[in-house]
Design a protein around this motif. Structure first.
Motif, PDB file in Angstrom:
ATOM      1  N   PRO A  55       0.805  -1.227   0.000  1.00 22.10           N
ATOM      2  CA  PRO A  55       0.000   0.000   0.000  1.00 22.10           C
ATOM      3  C   PRO A  55       0.838   1.277   0.000  1.00 22.10           C
ATOM      4  O   PRO A  55       0.502   2.240  -0.686  1.00 22.10           O
ATOM      5  CB  PRO A  55      -0.828  -0.108   1.283  1.00 22.10           C
ATOM      6  CG  PRO A  55      -0.859  -1.563   1.598  1.00 22.10           C
ATOM      7  CD  PRO A  55       0.453  -2.109   1.118  1.00 22.10           C
ATOM      8  N   LEU A  56       1.919   1.284   0.744  1.00 26.65           N
ATOM      9  CA  LEU A  56       2.773   2.467   0.792  1.00 26.65           C
ATOM     10  C   LEU A  56       3.432   2.710  -0.564  1.00 26.65           C
ATOM     11  O   LEU A  56       3.471   3.843  -1.059  1.00 26.65           O
ATOM     12  CB  LEU A  56       3.826   2.304   1.888  1.00 26.65           C
ATOM     13  CG  LEU A  56       4.633   3.534   2.260  1.00 26.65           C
ATOM     14  CD1 LEU A  56       3.725   4.646   2.756  1.00 26.65           C
ATOM     15  CD2 LEU A  56       5.648   3.169   3.333  1.00 26.65           C
ATOM     16  N   CYS A  57       3.926   1.638  -1.186  1.00 26.91           N
ATOM     17  CA  CYS A  57       4.552   1.752  -2.516  1.00 26.91           C
ATOM     18  C   CYS A  57       3.536   2.237  -3.547  1.00 26.91           C
ATOM     19  O   CYS A  57       3.837   3.103  -4.371  1.00 26.91           O
ATOM     20  CB  CYS A  57       5.124   0.409  -2.958  1.00 26.91           C
ATOM     21  SG  CYS A  57       6.338  -0.277  -1.823  1.00 26.91           S
ATOM     22  N   SER A  58       2.335   1.687  -3.496  1.00 28.13           N
ATOM     23  CA  SER A  58       1.288   2.077  -4.451  1.00 28.13           C
ATOM     24  C   SER A  58       0.925   3.543  -4.306  1.00 28.13           C
ATOM     25  O   SER A  58       0.713   4.246  -5.294  1.00 28.13           O
ATOM     26  CB  SER A  58       0.046   1.212  -4.259  1.00 28.13           C
ATOM     27  OG  SER A  58       0.332  -0.120  -4.618  1.00 28.13           O
ATOM     28  N   ARG A  59       0.881   4.016  -3.077  1.00 30.50           N
ATOM     29  CA  ARG A  59       0.572   5.428  -2.841  1.00 30.50           C
ATOM     30  C   ARG A  59       1.690   6.320  -3.398  1.00 30.50           C
ATOM     31  O   ARG A  59       1.415   7.340  -4.022  1.00 30.50           O
ATOM     32  CB  ARG A  59       0.371   5.679  -1.353  1.00 30.50           C
ATOM     33  CG  ARG A  59      -0.001   7.117  -1.069  1.00 30.50           C
ATOM     34  CD  ARG A  59      -0.635   7.246   0.304  1.00 30.50           C
ATOM     35  NE  ARG A  59      -0.836   8.622   0.657  1.00 30.50           N
ATOM     36  CZ  ARG A  59      -1.906   9.331   0.332  1.00 30.50           C
ATOM     37  NH1 ARG A  59      -2.866   8.781  -0.360  1.00 30.50           N
ATOM     38  NH2 ARG A  59      -2.022  10.586   0.708  1.00 30.50           N
ATOM     39  N   GLU A  60       2.920   5.931  -3.171  1.00 28.28           N
ATOM     40  CA  GLU A  60       4.049   6.713  -3.683  1.00 28.28           C
ATOM     41  C   GLU A  60       4.053   6.721  -5.215  1.00 28.28           C
ATOM     42  O   GLU A  60       4.275   7.763  -5.841  1.00 28.28           O
ATOM     43  CB  GLU A  60       5.362   6.146  -3.154  1.00 28.28           C
ATOM     44  CG  GLU A  60       6.553   6.961  -3.590  1.00 28.28           C
ATOM     45  CD  GLU A  60       7.846   6.480  -2.968  1.00 28.28           C
ATOM     46  OE1 GLU A  60       8.872   7.105  -3.272  1.00 28.28           O
ATOM     47  OE2 GLU A  60       7.841   5.503  -2.210  1.00 28.28           O
ATOM     48  N   ILE A  61       3.786   5.581  -5.829  1.00 25.41           N
ATOM     49  CA  ILE A  61       3.749   5.511  -7.290  1.00 25.41           C
ATOM     50  C   ILE A  61       2.587   6.343  -7.836  1.00 25.41           C
ATOM     51  O   ILE A  61       2.724   6.999  -8.876  1.00 25.41           O
ATOM     52  CB  ILE A  61       3.663   4.044  -7.762  1.00 25.41           C
ATOM     53  CG1 ILE A  61       4.981   3.321  -7.448  1.00 25.41           C
ATOM     54  CG2 ILE A  61       3.330   3.948  -9.244  1.00 25.41           C
ATOM     55  CD1 ILE A  61       6.230   3.910  -8.111  1.00 25.41           C
ATOM     56  N   ALA A  62       1.472   6.373  -7.146  1.00 27.92           N
ATOM     57  CA  ALA A  62       0.345   7.214  -7.571  1.00 27.92           C
ATOM     58  C   ALA A  62       0.762   8.683  -7.610  1.00 27.92           C
ATOM     59  O   ALA A  62       0.412   9.414  -8.548  1.00 27.92           O
ATOM     60  CB  ALA A  62      -0.851   7.011  -6.645  1.00 27.92           C
ATOM     61  N   LEU A  63       1.533   9.115  -6.621  1.00 29.99           N
ATOM     62  CA  LEU A  63       2.039  10.486  -6.607  1.00 29.99           C
ATOM     63  C   LEU A  63       2.983  10.715  -7.790  1.00 29.99           C
ATOM     64  O   LEU A  63       2.891  11.733  -8.487  1.00 29.99           O
ATOM     65  CB  LEU A  63       2.757  10.788  -5.294  1.00 29.99           C
ATOM     66  CG  LEU A  63       3.492  12.131  -5.229  1.00 29.99           C
ATOM     67  CD1 LEU A  63       2.519  13.293  -5.380  1.00 29.99           C
ATOM     68  CD2 LEU A  63       4.282  12.231  -3.934  1.00 29.99           C
TER      69      LEU A  63
END
Length: 120
Positions: A13-21
């Protein structure tokens, strides 16, 4: 055509959020984002190796990992480009790599941490 390809762990989830940014900041579509955790994704090395460390490749260059991969990603985003260029300095890259290694030690707990802080 993408100048940089990045492989990330879409199950984190943390990686996905960073990639979304990063996707929002990539206004020139200079980056191809590949979820290495997704079935059928094309991986230049073993899927497990891609999931263990952040990986990127600039154009037809070598496969980069860790801080060097983040620096390649940053260089493709105008807002972050100065940080990516600074990381070409070996001392700066060494410091960033140490920070990245510290994050990797904390990463197993990061989904729970992210959820508790409503980051995910």
């Amino acid at each position: 055509m993408a100048k940089v390809t990045v492989w990330f762990d879409g199950s984190c989830p943390l990686c996905s959020r960073e990639i979304a940014l990063m996707r929002r900041l990539d206004r020139r579509d200079a980056i191809l984002f590949v979820d290495a955790a997704a079935e059928g994704s094309v991986c230049p090395i073993g899927r497990q190796a891609l999931l263990e460390r952040f990986r990127a490749r600039e154009a037809d260059g070598p496969l980069l990992s860790g801080a060097a991969a983040f620096a390649a990603l940053w260089r493709a985003i105008p807002l972050l480009r100065p940080l990516g260029l600074a990381a070409r300095n070996k001392l700066v890259l060494k410091v960033l790599e140490r920070l990245y290694l510290g994050f990797l030690r904390l990463r197993p707990a990061s989904p729970a941490l992210a959820a508790s802080r409503r980051l995910c």
